[in-house]
Design a protein around this motif. Structure first.
Motif, PDB file in Angstrom:
ATOM      1  N   PHE A  21      10.885  13.533  -7.296  1.00 39.96           N
ATOM      2  CA  PHE A  21       9.719  12.675  -7.091  1.00 39.96           C
ATOM      3  C   PHE A  21       9.993  11.240  -7.524  1.00 39.96           C
ATOM      4  O   PHE A  21       9.421  10.287  -6.986  1.00 39.96           O
TER       5      PHE A  21
ATOM      6  N   PHE B 265       1.373   8.965  -5.984  1.00 36.57           N
ATOM      7  CA  PHE B 265       1.657  10.349  -5.599  1.00 36.57           C
ATOM      8  C   PHE B 265       2.688  10.965  -6.547  1.00 36.57           C
ATOM      9  O   PHE B 265       2.499  12.055  -7.091  1.00 36.57           O
TER      10      PHE B 265
ATOM     11  N   GLY C  89       1.009   3.873  -2.937  1.00 35.55           N
ATOM     12  CA  GLY C  89       0.692   5.260  -2.622  1.00 35.55           C
ATOM     13  C   GLY C  89       1.778   6.202  -3.084  1.00 35.55           C
ATOM     14  O   GLY C  89       1.501   7.244  -3.693  1.00 35.55           O
ATOM     15  N   ILE C  90       3.027   5.837  -2.832  1.00 36.88           N
ATOM     16  CA  ILE C  90       4.151   6.689  -3.231  1.00 36.88           C
ATOM     17  C   ILE C  90       4.228   6.790  -4.745  1.00 36.88           C
ATOM     18  O   ILE C  90       4.398   7.875  -5.307  1.00 36.88           O
TER      19      ILE C  90
ATOM     20  N   ILE D 210       0.840  -1.206   0.000  1.00 39.56           N
ATOM     21  CA  ILE D 210       0.000   0.000   0.000  1.00 39.56           C
ATOM     22  C   ILE D 210       0.876   1.257   0.000  1.00 39.56           C
ATOM     23  O   ILE D 210       0.627   2.199  -0.743  1.00 39.56           O
ATOM     24  N   TYR D 211       1.943   1.239   0.812  1.00 38.84           N
ATOM     25  CA  TYR D 211       2.871   2.373   0.826  1.00 38.84           C
ATOM     26  C   TYR D 211       3.505   2.552  -0.554  1.00 38.84           C
ATOM     27  O   TYR D 211       3.576   3.661  -1.084  1.00 38.84           O
TER      28      TYR D 211
ATOM     29  N   ASN E 284       2.218  13.978  -9.606  1.00 37.24           N
ATOM     30  CA  ASN E 284       2.997  15.205  -9.554  1.00 37.24           C
ATOM     31  C   ASN E 284       3.932  15.362 -10.748  1.00 37.24           C
ATOM     32  O   ASN E 284       4.110  16.462 -11.265  1.00 37.24           O
TER      33      ASN E 284
END
Lengths: 792, 63
Positions: A209, A174, A170-171, A166-167, A178
Motif C-alpha cells: 500500500f 486510501f 485519494g491514493i 485529487i488522485y 488500509n
C-alpha cells in the motif's frame, strides 16, 4: 416602494403591470412572458426576484453567422449534434441553474444543458438543424443570460483540468486507512501464535500500500526538493523528502530483516496530511480569471467592408492592414486605425486612464482598446491586432515570468535552519551511539530523521494562509493563490492608479461656477441636453431638475464643440471653452468643464469632478503610517491638488503615464529593494500589475473583465484595504506561533528518538497529534483575527 | 486461523473496489464541480408537471 417581480430592482423610474405583477422594464416582462408561457414559473419560486434584466442585442451576434467563427467556438461537432460551453457572468443563484438546465423546454433543438456554478459556465448540446448557434445565443441573451464571448474563446480549446492532486490525495487516504487497519494488531504487541505466523503477510501488504504513496502521491515533494537543492536552496520540501525516504527505507529494511513492523502507518499518514494541507491551500475562485490579457477584453469579430462594398463579419485576428471596418455605438476598436467617416467619441478610460471620452476627427489616429460612444464610424486599419500600440505591452517579458518562484516564503526561510539543525542532531546522536552501542546507530539515526520530518511546520502555512484566503474572499478580496497573503505582509510601497481605481466609474460629481442661471435658462438647458447624446450632456442632464421640458424651436449639435439651441426669445450655447468663449476672468482649467452662455452673454460652467471611492481618506491615512503611497495615473494632473490634500506629506504623484512608463516605474521602485503593490483597474495598468510584487485589480463588478493580477478587490470593499494589510501581517504572526508549537512536538519526538525508544506506536501517535493540533490552532486563531479585524 | 487469508483477501478486494470507483468518479469529472449538484438535487420537477396541466401550452414562441 415596489420591486420588480423579475429582477428585484426597485421600480423607481417606471412601474409596469403585467399578469398582476409589477415590473421595472419591458425587458423583464419579456423574460417573464417567455418563462410563463413555457411553464417555467418554478424559476420564480426557487428564489425571490432571481432574474436579470436583458440588454439590447440587436445585431450584436451577427458574427455567429460566420462558419469559421462557429467552428472555433464549438467544443464538439459531428455535423448534427453540436456542443458548446458559454461563460455566463450573470449566473448567480439556484433559479439560474434551474432555468438554464431546462432550456430544452424553450426550444426543441436544445437537447441537454448543464451548469457549472462555480465556473459560471453552461455546456449546451443542441442539434444544428433545429436551432442555430446564433439563435441559441440570442435566446440566452433574451432571458438575461448573455454569454460572454471574446477573442479569448478563439485561442484556447478546452483547457485540460489538472486532477493530479485529487488522485494523489485519494491514493494517500486510501493507503493510510488500509495501513492503519493492518498495523492495528501489532500496536497491542500481543504475543500470540497466530500473529507471529501472519505478521509477515500483514507487513508486506502494508508495504504494497505504501509504494504508490511514496512514488506517486509524494512525488511532488521529491521533485521540489531536488529542484531546491539544485539551485542551492534548502526549502521545506528537502526535510520532508528526506523524512519520507528515510521512513520508507527504514520500514522496508525493518520488515525484510524482521526487526519490527516498520513505520508505514506514519509514512502514509504523513503524506496524507501534507496533501490535505496542499488541497486546502488551493482554494480557487473558478469563475474569476486572474490570467486575462487583452484577448478576453477584445471582441471576437468585427464588421468589415469588403471589396464590393458589402458589410461582412470577420474574426478579429483575420483583419489585415488596410481593411476598412465599421464600429458601432458601444463597440470596441480592436486595432490601431485611422478614422475615415463619422463622429468618433472614443472612451479610452480603460486603456489609458483618461477619464473623459475624447472627440476624434476624420484623419485622426485611433488606438486599439478605445470604445466608440455615439454613432457609427468607419475606420481604416493601420496595424493588426497583435501589433497594435496597446497589445505590444504584452510582449514584455514580465508577462511570462512566474512571480511565485521569486518569492521566499516564511516556511522556506525557517526550513534552512531547521534542516541544518536536524542533520547535526542526527549526526551527533549517531556519533554518540557509535561510541556506546554500535547496534543502535542505524536505528537512532533514522528515528531522528523520522520524527524530525517537519509535517506540522509544513502544515502551518497552508492552513493559516488557506483560512485567510477564505476570509479575504468572504470580504470580497479574491486572491489568486495563498502565498500572496505572505507577500502582502511585506509590502513597503503601495502604488495607486487614479481613474477607475481611486475614482468610481459612475457618479461624477458636478459643480457649477458662475452667475446663477434663471428659471428659463435652466429649462432651456435641460431641454437641450435632453436631445444630446454626448456622455457629458447625459451626466449633466441626470442631475438637473426635469420637471419642465420645453419644446425647442431650434437645436444644433456640433461634434466636438457643443450645442446651440433656442426657445422663443431665449437662446443658449453649451459646450467647450473654445465654443462658448468665456471671458478671461473665468480662468482656464484642465478639469473637464461644460461652459454655458445665454443670449450671447457668458453665464458660467459646470465642472466635472471625479468622485472618489468611499473611505479613501481613511485608507490613505491608515496605510500612510508605515507605507509609502504613490499615485501613478494615465490622466492629466487636474486632480493633483485634491489628491495632495488627502495623501500623506511628500507622497509622489505622477500623471500622464503611458502603460509602459508605469511598468518601468514599478521596476525602478523595486530595484531599490522595496516590495511594491500596484492597485489598478484597466488594461493600461496591466504591465505595472504584472511587474509589481503584488498586483491588485479593483473591480466594480468582479464578473467583468479585469486585467491579469494577483488579486481582485471588489470596489465596495476598498475602504477595508488597510484592514486586509493588518490581517495579512497577523497571518505571518500566526504562522510563526505555529512553528513554535510544532517545534515543541519535534523536541518531544527527538527525545524519544535520540534515546533509541522511538517505537512505531509512538511515531504513529505523535505525528497526527502534532499535525492536528497545528491545524486546530491556525484555524481558531485566524477565525478570531478575521472577526476582530474585518468584521468590526 | 487460516480463515484470515480469506478475510484479508476480501477486505483488500473491497478496498480496491472502492478505490477503482473513486478513480472512475474523478475521471468522469465528478470532482470538477462540487457545488452545482448539491443544488440540482433539490429541484422538484414534479411541481412543474402539475402546473402544466392547468395552463394552456404555447409552443416555442420565443424564437
Amino acid at each position: 416602494m415596489t420591486h420588480c417581480y423579475h429582477c428585484g430592482d426597485s421600480c423607481e423610474r417606471q412601474e409596469l403591470h403585467y399578469d398582476d405583477k409589477s415590473f421595472c422594464c419591458q425587458g423583464c416582462i419579456t423574460v417573464y412572458d417567455i418563462l410563463d408561457k413555457n411553464n417555467l414559473n418554478y424559476y420564480y419560486e426557487l428564489e425571490k426576484n432571481p432574474g436579470i434584466s436583458p440588454v439590447e442585442i440587436a445585431g450584436k451576434y451577427d458574427f455567429l453567422d460566420n462558419n469559421s467563427i462557429i467552428g472555433k467556438l464549438l467544443e464538439f461537432d459531428d455535423g448534427r449534434t453540436q456542443i458548446i460551453s458559454f461563460l455566463i457572468p450573470s449566473i448567480h443563484c439556484s433559479s439560474c441553474i434551474w432555468v438554464l438546465e431546462n432550456l430544452q423546454k424553450l426550444n426543441k433543438g436544445i437537447r441537454t444543458s448543464q451548469v457549472d456554478f462555480p465556473k459560471k459556465t453552461v455546456r449546451i448540446t443542441f442539434v444544428s438543424g433545429e436551432i442555430t448557434l446564433k439563435d441559441l445565443v440570442i435566446l440566452l441573451a433574451k432571458l438575461g443570460y448573455e454569454p460572454y464571448i471574446s477573442m479569448e474563446n478563439m485561442d484556447k480549446k478546452k483547457p485540460r483540468i489538472n486532477r493530479t492532486l485529487i488522485y494523489q490525495l485519494g491514493i494517500a487516504g486510501f493507503a493510510f486507512g488500509n495501513v492503519m487497519f493492518l498495523s492495528f494488531p501489532e500496536y497491542f504487541q500481543v504475543q500470540e501464535f497466530w500473529l507471529d505466523r501472519f505478521s509477515p503477510l500483514f507487513r508486506w501488504l502494508m508495504f504494497a500500500f505504501s509504494v504508490p504513496v511514496v512514488f506517486y502521491s509524494a512525488k511532488d515533494y521529491f521533485i521540489s526538493a531536488f529542484k531546491g537543492l539544485r539551485s542551492h536552496i534548502l526549502n521545506i520540501d528537502v526535510p520532508i523528502a528526506l523524512g519520507i525516504s528515510v521512513l520508507f527505507v527504514r520500514s522496508t529494511l525493518d520488515i525484510i530483516m524482521n526487526w519490527g513492523t516498520g513505520f508505514f502507518d506514519s509514512l502514509t499518514g504523513l503524506v496524507f496530511f501534507l496533501l490535505v494541507g496542499k488541497y486546502f491551500q488551493q482554494k480557487t475562485y473558478a469563475y474569476l480569471s486572474f490570467e486575462r490579457d487583452y484577448k478576453s477584453y477584445f471582441p471576437i469579430a468585427i464588421t468589415r467592408i469588403s471589396k464590393d462594398q458589402k458589410e461582412e463579419q470577420v474574426p478579429v485576428y483575420e483583419i489585415e492592414q488596410g481593411d476598412r471596418l465599421i464600429i458601432r455605438n458601444k463597440e470596441l476598436l480592436p486595432v490601431d486605425a485611422i478614422l475615415l467617416k463619422g463622429n468618433a467619441l472614443i472612451d479610452y478610460s480603460f486603456v489609458t486612464g483618461e477619464a473623459v471620452p475624447v472627440y476624434k476627427f476624420s484623419g485622426d489616429k485611433l488606438f486599439a482598446g478605445g470604445r466608440q460612444t455615439g454613432g457609427i464610424i468607419e475606420v481604416e486599419v493601420i496595424k493588426k491586432v497583435e501589433q497594435s500600440y496597446l497589445t505590444q505591452l504584452w510582449s514584455n517579458e514580465v508577462f511570462s515570468t512566474n512571480k511565485q518562484h521569486l518569492f521566499q516564503s516564511l516556511t522556506n526561510k525557517i526550513s534552512k535552519y531547521f534542516t541544518v539543525t536536524i542533520l547535526s542532531i542526527a549526526l551527533l546522536s549517531g556519533l554518540f551511539w557509535m561510541i556506546f552501542d554500535l547496534s543502535k546507530v542505524f536505528q537512532v539515526l533514522t528515528a531522528v530523521l523520522i520524527v524530525a520530518c517537519p509535517c506540522a511546520i509544513a502544515l502551518a502555512a497552508p492552513f493559516t494562509l488557506g483560512n485567510l484566503l477564505r476570509s479575504f474572499g468572504k470580504h470580497k478580496f479574491y486572491l489568486k493563490e495563498s502565498y500572496i497573503i505572505e507577500q502582502m505582509a511585506q509590502i513597503d510601497i503601495v502604488v495607486f492608479d487614479k481613474t477607475g481605481t481611486l475614482t468610481t466609474h459612475e457618479n461624477t460629481s458636478i459643480s457649477y461656477e458662475g452667475i446663477p442661471l434663471s428659471q428659463e435658462e435652466l429649462i432651456l438647458l435641460t431641454s437641450s441636453l435632453r436631445a444630446s447624446n454626448h456622455p457629458l450632456s447625459r451626466a449633466l442632464y441626470d442631475i438637473l431638475d426635469k420637471n419642465n421640458i420645453a419644446t425647442l424651436d431650434s437645436f444644433e449639435e456640433l461634434a466636438g464643440e457643443g450645442i446651440v439651441a433656442r426657445h422663443k426669445a431665449q437662446s443658449i450655447k453649451i459646450g467647450s471653452s473654445a465654443f462658448v468663449s468665456p471671458p478671461l476672468s473665468a480662468k482656464e482649467s484642465n478639469r473637464t468643464s461644460v461652459y454655458v452662455s445665454s443670449n450671447d452673454g457668458y453665464r458660467g460652467r459646470f465642472v466635472f469632478q471625479n468622485k472618489y471611492r468611499d473611505g479613501i481618506v481613511d485608507v490613505f491615512q491608515q496605510l500612510g503610517k508605515d507605507k509609502e503611497l504613490i499615485i501613478l495615473s494615465g490622466d492629466n494632473d487636474s486632480e493633483r491638488e485634491k489628491l495632495e490634500l488627502v495623501l500623506p506629506k511628500d507622497s509622489q504623484l505622477l500623471f500622464n503615464q503611458k502603460p509602459n512608463d508605469k511598468l518601468e516605474f514599478i521596476k525602478q521602485l523595486q530595484s531599490g529593494g522595496k516590495k511594491v503593490m500596484m492597485i489598478g483597474d484597466g488594461l493600461n495598468d496591466a504591465g505595472a500589475l504584472a511587474q509589481s510584487d503584488m498586483g491588485v485589480s479593483i473591480s466594480e463588478n468582479v464578473n467583468v473583465f479585469s486585467p491579469a493580477c494577483d488579486g481582485i478587490l471588489d470596489a465596495s470593499r476598498f475602504y477595508q484595504l488597510a484592514d486586509f494589510f493588518k490581517l495579512s501581517k497577523q497571518g505571518t504572526k500566526i504562522i510563526k506561533w505555529s512553528f513554535i508549537l510544532s517545534f515543541f512536538y519535534n523536541v518531544i519526538g527527538l527525545g524519544f528518538a535520540v534515546s533509541g525508544y522511538l517505537s512505531p506506536v509512538v511515531a504513529a501517535i505523535l505525528m497526527p497529534l502534532s499535525s492536528i493540533s497545528v491545524v486546530l490552532f491556525t484555524t481558531i486563531t485566524t477565525r478570531y483575527y478575521e472577526n476582530r479585524i474585518l468584521e468590526k | 486461523m487460516t480463515i484470515i487469508y480469506l478475510l484479508l483477501t476480501i477486505s483488500v478486494l473491497v478496498a480496491v473496489f472502492f478505490f477503482i470507483a473513486f478513480v472512475i468518479s474523478v475521471r468522469d469529472g465528478q470532482y470538477d464541480d462540487t457545488y452545482t449538484p448539491s443544488i440540482r438535487m433539490l429541484f422538484e420537477d414534479e411541481l412543474i408537471e402539475e402546473v402544466s396541466s392547468e395552463k394552456p401550452k404555447t409552443k416555442n414562441d420565443n424564437q
